[in-house]
Motif scaffolding. Structure first.
Motif, PDB file in Angstrom:
ATOM      1  N   ARG A  56       0.872  -1.004  -0.028  1.00  0.00           N
ATOM      2  CA  ARG A  56      -0.005  -0.009   0.030  1.00  0.00           C
ATOM      3  C   ARG A  56       0.803   1.322   0.002  1.00  0.00           C
ATOM      4  O   ARG A  56       2.049   1.350   0.444  1.00  0.00           O
ATOM      5  CB  ARG A  56      -0.916   0.110   1.313  1.00  0.00           C
ATOM      6  CG  ARG A  56      -1.949  -0.946   1.322  1.00  0.00           C
ATOM      7  CD  ARG A  56      -2.873  -0.860   2.490  1.00  0.00           C
ATOM      8  NE  ARG A  56      -3.404   0.301   2.352  1.00  0.00           N
ATOM      9  CZ  ARG A  56      -4.155   0.649   3.478  1.00  0.00           C
ATOM     10  NH1 ARG A  56      -4.251   0.028   4.875  1.00  0.00           N
ATOM     11  NH2 ARG A  56      -4.675   1.882   3.762  1.00  0.00           N
ATOM     12  N   ARG A  57       0.258   2.488  -0.425  1.00  0.00           N
ATOM     13  CA  ARG A  57       0.888   3.441  -0.176  1.00  0.00           C
ATOM     14  C   ARG A  57       0.809   4.170   1.069  1.00  0.00           C
ATOM     15  O   ARG A  57       0.051   3.965   1.769  1.00  0.00           O
ATOM     16  CB  ARG A  57       0.123   4.728  -1.271  1.00  0.00           C
ATOM     17  CG  ARG A  57       0.706   5.972  -0.946  1.00  0.00           C
ATOM     18  CD  ARG A  57      -0.013   6.982  -2.112  1.00  0.00           C
ATOM     19  NE  ARG A  57       0.598   8.386  -1.876  1.00  0.00           N
ATOM     20  CZ  ARG A  57       0.772   9.259  -2.664  1.00  0.00           C
ATOM     21  NH1 ARG A  57       0.390   8.972  -3.972  1.00  0.00           N
ATOM     22  NH2 ARG A  57       1.316  10.509  -2.709  1.00  0.00           N
ATOM     23  N   ILE A  58       2.049   4.699   1.409  1.00  0.00           N
ATOM     24  CA  ILE A  58       2.445   5.142   2.942  1.00  0.00           C
ATOM     25  C   ILE A  58       2.798   6.561   2.716  1.00  0.00           C
ATOM     26  O   ILE A  58       3.825   7.124   2.025  1.00  0.00           O
ATOM     27  CB  ILE A  58       3.020   4.229   3.888  1.00  0.00           C
ATOM     28  CG1 ILE A  58       3.165   4.843   5.115  1.00  0.00           C
ATOM     29  CG2 ILE A  58       4.549   4.202   3.136  1.00  0.00           C
ATOM     30  CD1 ILE A  58       3.720   3.894   6.225  1.00  0.00           C
ATOM     31  N   THR A  59       2.109   7.492   3.600  1.00  0.00           N
ATOM     32  CA  THR A  59       2.691   8.889   3.582  1.00  0.00           C
ATOM     33  C   THR A  59       3.127   9.332   4.884  1.00  0.00           C
ATOM     34  O   THR A  59       2.685   9.081   5.941  1.00  0.00           O
ATOM     35  CB  THR A  59       1.288  10.009   3.206  1.00  0.00           C
ATOM     36  OG1 THR A  59       0.825   9.707   2.223  1.00  0.00           O
ATOM     37  CG2 THR A  59       1.812  11.171   3.381  1.00  0.00           C
ATOM     38  N   PHE A  60       4.476   9.796   4.762  1.00  0.00           N
ATOM     39  CA  PHE A  60       5.286  10.310   6.039  1.00  0.00           C
ATOM     40  C   PHE A  60       5.139  11.545   6.212  1.00  0.00           C
ATOM     41  O   PHE A  60       5.135  12.626   5.365  1.00  0.00           O
ATOM     42  CB  PHE A  60       6.657   9.743   5.842  1.00  0.00           C
ATOM     43  CG  PHE A  60       6.971   8.479   6.181  1.00  0.00           C
ATOM     44  CD1 PHE A  60       7.374   7.905   7.430  1.00  0.00           C
ATOM     45  CD2 PHE A  60       6.761   7.425   5.245  1.00  0.00           C
ATOM     46  CE1 PHE A  60       7.513   6.745   7.733  1.00  0.00           C
ATOM     47  CE2 PHE A  60       7.395   6.105   5.337  1.00  0.00           C
ATOM     48  CZ  PHE A  60       7.366   5.974   6.621  1.00  0.00           C
ATOM     49  N   LEU A  61       5.191  12.184   7.574  1.00  0.00           N
ATOM     50  CA  LEU A  61       5.136  13.560   7.815  1.00  0.00           C
ATOM     51  C   LEU A  61       6.730  13.654   7.810  1.00  0.00           C
ATOM     52  O   LEU A  61       7.477  13.288   8.766  1.00  0.00           O
ATOM     53  CB  LEU A  61       4.764  13.943   9.166  1.00  0.00           C
ATOM     54  CG  LEU A  61       3.000  13.483   9.377  1.00  0.00           C
ATOM     55  CD1 LEU A  61       2.821  13.672  10.775  1.00  0.00           C
ATOM     56  CD2 LEU A  61       2.260  14.306   8.549  1.00  0.00           C
ATOM     57  N   ALA A  62       7.354  14.486   6.860  1.00  0.00           N
ATOM     58  CA  ALA A  62       8.687  14.808   6.756  1.00  0.00           C
ATOM     59  C   ALA A  62       9.059  16.393   7.200  1.00  0.00           C
ATOM     60  O   ALA A  62       8.291  17.090   6.986  1.00  0.00           O
ATOM     61  CB  ALA A  62       9.203  14.830   4.984  1.00  0.00           C
ATOM     62  N   LYS A  63      10.255  16.367   7.785  1.00  0.00           N
ATOM     63  CA  LYS A  63      10.567  17.532   8.127  1.00  0.00           C
ATOM     64  C   LYS A  63      10.657  18.621   7.074  1.00  0.00           C
ATOM     65  O   LYS A  63      11.062  18.331   5.896  1.00  0.00           O
ATOM     66  CB  LYS A  63      11.967  17.635   8.890  1.00  0.00           C
ATOM     67  CG  LYS A  63      13.201  17.227   8.245  1.00  0.00           C
ATOM     68  CD  LYS A  63      14.444  17.232   9.123  1.00  0.00           C
ATOM     69  CE  LYS A  63      15.577  16.719   8.269  1.00  0.00           C
ATOM     70  NZ  LYS A  63      16.673  16.685   9.143  1.00  0.00           N
ATOM     71  N   ALA A  64      10.207  19.931   7.560  1.00  0.00           N
ATOM     72  CA  ALA A  64      10.275  20.936   6.537  1.00  0.00           C
ATOM     73  C   ALA A  64      11.778  21.241   5.655  1.00  0.00           C
ATOM     74  O   ALA A  64      11.601  21.614   4.587  1.00  0.00           O
ATOM     75  CB  ALA A  64       9.644  22.171   7.173  1.00  0.00           C
ATOM     76  N   GLU A  65      12.443  21.113   6.369  1.00  0.00           N
ATOM     77  CA  GLU A  65      13.981  21.395   5.994  1.00  0.00           C
ATOM     78  C   GLU A  65      14.191  20.477   4.591  1.00  0.00           C
ATOM     79  O   GLU A  65      15.020  20.917   3.784  1.00  0.00           O
ATOM     80  CB  GLU A  65      15.249  20.759   6.948  1.00  0.00           C
ATOM     81  CG  GLU A  65      15.120  21.841   8.129  1.00  0.00           C
ATOM     82  CD  GLU A  65      14.244  21.480   9.193  1.00  0.00           C
ATOM     83  OE1 GLU A  65      14.362  21.813  10.463  1.00  0.00           O
ATOM     84  OE2 GLU A  65      13.265  20.689   8.960  1.00  0.00           O
ATOM     85  N   TYR A  66      13.515  19.343   4.237  1.00  0.00           N
ATOM     86  CA  TYR A  66      13.696  18.482   3.427  1.00  0.00           C
ATOM     87  C   TYR A  66      12.913  19.236   2.026  1.00  0.00           C
ATOM     88  O   TYR A  66      13.562  19.040   0.573  1.00  0.00           O
ATOM     89  CB  TYR A  66      13.127  17.280   3.251  1.00  0.00           C
ATOM     90  CG  TYR A  66      13.822  16.061   4.251  1.00  0.00           C
ATOM     91  CD1 TYR A  66      15.323  16.389   4.111  1.00  0.00           C
ATOM     92  CD2 TYR A  66      13.034  15.346   4.820  1.00  0.00           C
ATOM     93  CE1 TYR A  66      15.944  15.240   5.012  1.00  0.00           C
ATOM     94  CE2 TYR A  66      13.941  14.435   5.703  1.00  0.00           C
ATOM     95  CZ  TYR A  66      15.235  14.469   6.027  1.00  0.00           C
ATOM     96  OH  TYR A  66      15.658  13.556   6.657  1.00  0.00           O
ATOM     97  N   PHE A  67      12.396  20.352   2.161  1.00  0.00           N
ATOM     98  CA  PHE A  67      11.585  21.091   1.143  1.00  0.00           C
ATOM     99  C   PHE A  67      11.973  22.484   1.199  1.00  0.00           C
ATOM    100  O   PHE A  67      11.740  23.167   0.083  1.00  0.00           O
ATOM    101  CB  PHE A  67      10.091  21.107   1.386  1.00  0.00           C
ATOM    102  CG  PHE A  67       9.411  19.560   1.516  1.00  0.00           C
ATOM    103  CD1 PHE A  67       8.805  19.135   0.465  1.00  0.00           C
ATOM    104  CD2 PHE A  67       9.209  18.942   2.796  1.00  0.00           C
ATOM    105  CE1 PHE A  67       8.025  18.200   0.461  1.00  0.00           C
ATOM    106  CE2 PHE A  67       8.904  17.851   2.839  1.00  0.00           C
ATOM    107  CZ  PHE A  67       8.114  17.175   1.790  1.00  0.00           C
TER     108      PHE A  67
END
Length: 238
Positions: A56-67
């Motif tokens: 299944r697809r999984i969504t992570f909450l990633a730290k804003a610094e990656y963006f």
């Protein structure tokens, strides 16, 4: 769309070929419906290895610094994380925790899988640190099960500061889903949130075999950085 291209055509097959992950307990991931997958966080590689092996697809909450990174590298990293469906979360300030919870509940409200690292940051020394209660708030508010997950060997292939991972086999273990329905309606009780979070962390610990530290990783990192700074720049005696 690009998420599935990455998963099944580009990145997924490559990761499975290079790291040949041993997968244990995959049957514990619900075939459908909302659920939280809560795991330890040892390496930057964790972001890719776990999604690569899930059906299944999984969504992570990633730290804003990656963006928000500068230069070409920053733009490429941001584009990759957005294409992979990851959600940026600002971890600074009083509103950070509440914003992360809102974003996570939004994913769960769609009946999707949400990936969370309860420690809040990568382990800097391979040990498992105290979990933050946001995972408990989301589990109780959304009334969803929590599947504990342990990444084993990813710290050794890519410890903090190492850009490219070593090619070595890793293990990904999933435990039985944890049901917290007995705490229904108690998502605002601090003692309950702590108890639920500690139960999740205990299950992760049992799967990973790590040494446990009953402190928040962020605080330990900050204390060690301050100590290191003091050794490099000792105060001058008068």
């Amino acid at each position: 769309m690009f998420y599935y291209v990455l998963k099944y055509v580009i990145l997924g097959p490559l990761l499975r070929l290079l790291f040949r992950p041993r997968i244990e307990g995959l049957e514990h991931i619900p075939a459908d419906g909302a659920a939280i997958v809560a795991g330890n966080h040892l390496s930057f590689s964790d972001h890719f290895l776990m999604p690569a092996i899930l059906k299944r697809r999984i969504t992570f909450l990633a730290k804003a610094e990656y963006f928000t990174g500068p230069g070409l590298k920053g733009r490429l990293t941001a584009a990759f994380f957005r294409s992979a469906g990851q959600i940026p979360v600002d971890r600074s300030g009083k509103e950070a925790g509440r914003a992360a919870i809102r974003e996570g509940l939004g994913v769960l409200s769609k009946g999707e899988l949400l990936g969370i690292y309860p420690e809040g940051t990568r382990s800097h020394d391979g040990r498992l640190y105290k979990g933050k209660v946001g995972v408990a708030v989301m589990a109780l508010t959304a009334r969803v099960p929590v599947v504990p997950c342990a990444m084993v060997g990813t710290f050794e292939i890519q410890p903090p500061g190492q850009v490219l991972p070593k090619i070595r086999r890793v293990t990904i273990r999933f435990g039985e889903p944890l049901d917290f329905s007995r705490y229904e309606g108690m998502e605002h009780e601090k003692a309950v949130l702590r108890a639920v979070t500690d139960e999740i962390m205990y299950e992760i610990l049992a799967l990973s075999g790590q040494q446990y530290v009953d402190e928040y990783a962020v605080k330990v990192k900050a204390a060690q950085a301050e100590e290191s700074k003091g050794r490099r720049f000792p105060r001058l005696r008068r």
